[in-house]
Design a protein around this motif. Structure first.
Motif, PDB file in Angstrom:
ATOM      1  N   LYS A 133      -4.327   4.422 -20.996  1.00  0.00           N
ATOM      2  CA  LYS A 133      -3.542   4.539 -19.761  1.00  0.00           C
ATOM      3  C   LYS A 133      -4.070   3.579 -18.695  1.00  0.00           C
ATOM      4  O   LYS A 133      -3.294   2.934 -17.986  1.00  0.00           O
ATOM      5  CB  LYS A 133      -3.574   5.975 -19.235  1.00  0.00           C
ATOM      6  CG  LYS A 133      -2.764   6.948 -20.065  1.00  0.00           C
ATOM      7  CD  LYS A 133      -2.887   8.352 -19.513  1.00  0.00           C
ATOM      8  CE  LYS A 133      -2.162   9.351 -20.394  1.00  0.00           C
ATOM      9  NZ  LYS A 133      -2.337  10.733 -19.916  1.00  0.00           N
ATOM     10  N   GLN A 134      -5.395   3.483 -18.585  1.00  0.00           N
ATOM     11  CA  GLN A 134      -5.989   2.560 -17.610  1.00  0.00           C
ATOM     12  C   GLN A 134      -5.615   1.114 -17.937  1.00  0.00           C
ATOM     13  O   GLN A 134      -5.280   0.337 -17.042  1.00  0.00           O
ATOM     14  CB  GLN A 134      -7.509   2.707 -17.569  1.00  0.00           C
ATOM     15  CG  GLN A 134      -7.987   3.929 -16.826  1.00  0.00           C
ATOM     16  CD  GLN A 134      -9.501   4.010 -16.767  1.00  0.00           C
ATOM     17  OE1 GLN A 134     -10.190   3.711 -17.743  1.00  0.00           O
ATOM     18  NE2 GLN A 134     -10.024   4.412 -15.617  1.00  0.00           N
ATOM     19  N   LEU A 135      -5.660   0.754 -19.207  1.00  0.00           N
ATOM     20  CA  LEU A 135      -5.305  -0.590 -19.626  1.00  0.00           C
ATOM     21  C   LEU A 135      -3.837  -0.888 -19.294  1.00  0.00           C
ATOM     22  O   LEU A 135      -3.521  -1.953 -18.757  1.00  0.00           O
ATOM     23  CB  LEU A 135      -5.566  -0.784 -21.122  1.00  0.00           C
ATOM     24  CG  LEU A 135      -5.249  -2.163 -21.690  1.00  0.00           C
ATOM     25  CD1 LEU A 135      -6.072  -3.243 -20.993  1.00  0.00           C
ATOM     26  CD2 LEU A 135      -5.494  -2.187 -23.195  1.00  0.00           C
ATOM     27  N   ALA A 136      -2.968   0.060 -19.582  1.00  0.00           N
ATOM     28  CA  ALA A 136      -1.544  -0.130 -19.286  1.00  0.00           C
ATOM     29  C   ALA A 136      -1.316  -0.303 -17.778  1.00  0.00           C
ATOM     30  O   ALA A 136      -0.547  -1.179 -17.352  1.00  0.00           O
ATOM     31  CB  ALA A 136      -0.738   1.050 -19.816  1.00  0.00           C
TER      32      ALA A 136
ATOM     33  N   HIS B 157      -0.103   1.961  -8.044  1.00  0.00           N
ATOM     34  CA  HIS B 157      -0.894   1.698  -9.250  1.00  0.00           C
ATOM     35  C   HIS B 157      -2.381   1.936  -8.996  1.00  0.00           C
ATOM     36  O   HIS B 157      -3.065   2.539  -9.825  1.00  0.00           O
ATOM     37  CB  HIS B 157      -0.682   0.262  -9.726  1.00  0.00           C
ATOM     38  CG  HIS B 157       0.571   0.050 -10.496  1.00  0.00           C
ATOM     39  ND1 HIS B 157       1.809   0.112  -9.928  1.00  0.00           N
ATOM     40  CD2 HIS B 157       0.771  -0.234 -11.806  1.00  0.00           C
ATOM     41  CE1 HIS B 157       2.725  -0.120 -10.842  1.00  0.00           C
ATOM     42  NE2 HIS B 157       2.117  -0.337 -11.996  1.00  0.00           N
ATOM     43  N   VAL B 158      -2.861   1.452  -7.872  1.00  0.00           N
ATOM     44  CA  VAL B 158      -4.281   1.625  -7.540  1.00  0.00           C
ATOM     45  C   VAL B 158      -4.620   3.116  -7.428  1.00  0.00           C
ATOM     46  O   VAL B 158      -5.661   3.556  -7.929  1.00  0.00           O
ATOM     47  CB  VAL B 158      -4.634   0.859  -6.245  1.00  0.00           C
ATOM     48  CG1 VAL B 158      -6.005   1.240  -5.727  1.00  0.00           C
ATOM     49  CG2 VAL B 158      -4.546  -0.641  -6.487  1.00  0.00           C
ATOM     50  N   ASN B 159      -3.752   3.877  -6.794  1.00  0.00           N
ATOM     51  CA  ASN B 159      -3.981   5.322  -6.685  1.00  0.00           C
ATOM     52  C   ASN B 159      -4.001   5.983  -8.055  1.00  0.00           C
ATOM     53  O   ASN B 159      -4.853   6.837  -8.331  1.00  0.00           O
ATOM     54  CB  ASN B 159      -2.916   5.971  -5.799  1.00  0.00           C
ATOM     55  CG  ASN B 159      -3.049   5.582  -4.341  1.00  0.00           C
ATOM     56  OD1 ASN B 159      -4.104   5.144  -3.894  1.00  0.00           O
ATOM     57  ND2 ASN B 159      -1.972   5.731  -3.588  1.00  0.00           N
ATOM     58  N   ALA B 160      -3.073   5.600  -8.929  1.00  0.00           N
ATOM     59  CA  ALA B 160      -3.027   6.175 -10.281  1.00  0.00           C
ATOM     60  C   ALA B 160      -4.279   5.806 -11.078  1.00  0.00           C
ATOM     61  O   ALA B 160      -4.839   6.637 -11.804  1.00  0.00           O
ATOM     62  CB  ALA B 160      -1.777   5.703 -11.011  1.00  0.00           C
TER      63      ALA B 160
ATOM     64  N   LEU C  28      -0.452  -3.842 -13.113  1.00  0.00           N
ATOM     65  CA  LEU C  28      -0.975  -4.361 -11.840  1.00  0.00           C
ATOM     66  C   LEU C  28      -1.085  -5.887 -11.885  1.00  0.00           C
ATOM     67  O   LEU C  28      -0.776  -6.568 -10.906  1.00  0.00           O
ATOM     68  CB  LEU C  28      -2.336  -3.726 -11.563  1.00  0.00           C
ATOM     69  CG  LEU C  28      -2.894  -3.828 -10.163  1.00  0.00           C
ATOM     70  CD1 LEU C  28      -1.968  -3.197  -9.139  1.00  0.00           C
ATOM     71  CD2 LEU C  28      -4.258  -3.125 -10.109  1.00  0.00           C
ATOM     72  N   LEU C  29      -1.486  -6.426 -13.023  1.00  0.00           N
ATOM     73  CA  LEU C  29      -1.564  -7.878 -13.193  1.00  0.00           C
ATOM     74  C   LEU C  29      -0.173  -8.495 -13.076  1.00  0.00           C
ATOM     75  O   LEU C  29       0.001  -9.540 -12.437  1.00  0.00           O
ATOM     76  CB  LEU C  29      -2.201  -8.228 -14.541  1.00  0.00           C
ATOM     77  CG  LEU C  29      -2.292  -9.708 -14.891  1.00  0.00           C
ATOM     78  CD1 LEU C  29      -3.086 -10.476 -13.844  1.00  0.00           C
ATOM     79  CD2 LEU C  29      -2.909  -9.889 -16.274  1.00  0.00           C
TER      80      LEU C  29
END
Length: 146
Positions: free
Chosen positions: A8-11, A45-48, A16-17
């Motif tokens: 999930k973090q990678l996705a 995205h940053v919050n998630a 974000l990229l």
């Protein structure tokens, strides 16, 4: 659980990229409305990502390197692969954000330059004694004979 969180973090970081790349294009083409939308999406995205990171560390408080030795070999390999991909995405994201920062700085310098051309900085202020502090008369700014 660990692998799922890393995926999930990678996705989220890949997304974000992509937003950072879209931001670069918006800055290049001076599309401020789009830039504002992208910034709001980035914040989500940053919050998630922060929530996922808190969720991952809340169970053990350990780093990924500390967690991996206690996992199966298959899980270690999968987590190591995900970690490597995440590091690559983060590196590319950092470079893209650096480019965006430079582009925004150049845009801001251009705006300041244009403002200085329109309104010179010494427009006549009051001196401390209350008298008008005027720049020295050098003749008219606009030459009507031209």
């Amino acid at each position: 659980m660990l692998i799922e969180t890393l995926e999930k973090q990678l996705a989220l970081h890949k997304s974000l990229l992509e937003l950072a790349r879209r931001k670069t294009e918006a800055v290049k083409h001076n599309r401020m409305d789009e830039l504002n939308r992208i910034v709001r999406e980035e914040q989500k995205h940053v919050n998630a990502i922060a929530i996922l990171e808190n969720k991952r560390t809340e169970h053990s408080g350990q780093t990924l390197a500390e967690l991996l030795p206690s996992r199966s070999m298959e899980e270690q390999q999968k987590a190591g692969l995900l970690r490597d991909q995440l590091v690559d995405v983060l590196h590319e994201l950092q470079q893209t954000n650096q480019l965006n920062e430079e582009l925004l700085d150049q845009s801001l310098q251009l705006v300041h330059f244009q403002l200085d051309l329109i309104a010179p900085p010494e427009a006549g202020n009051y001196a401390p004694d209350g008298e008008a502090d005027r720049p020295p008369a050098t003749g008219p700014v606009f030459d009507s004979k031209a």
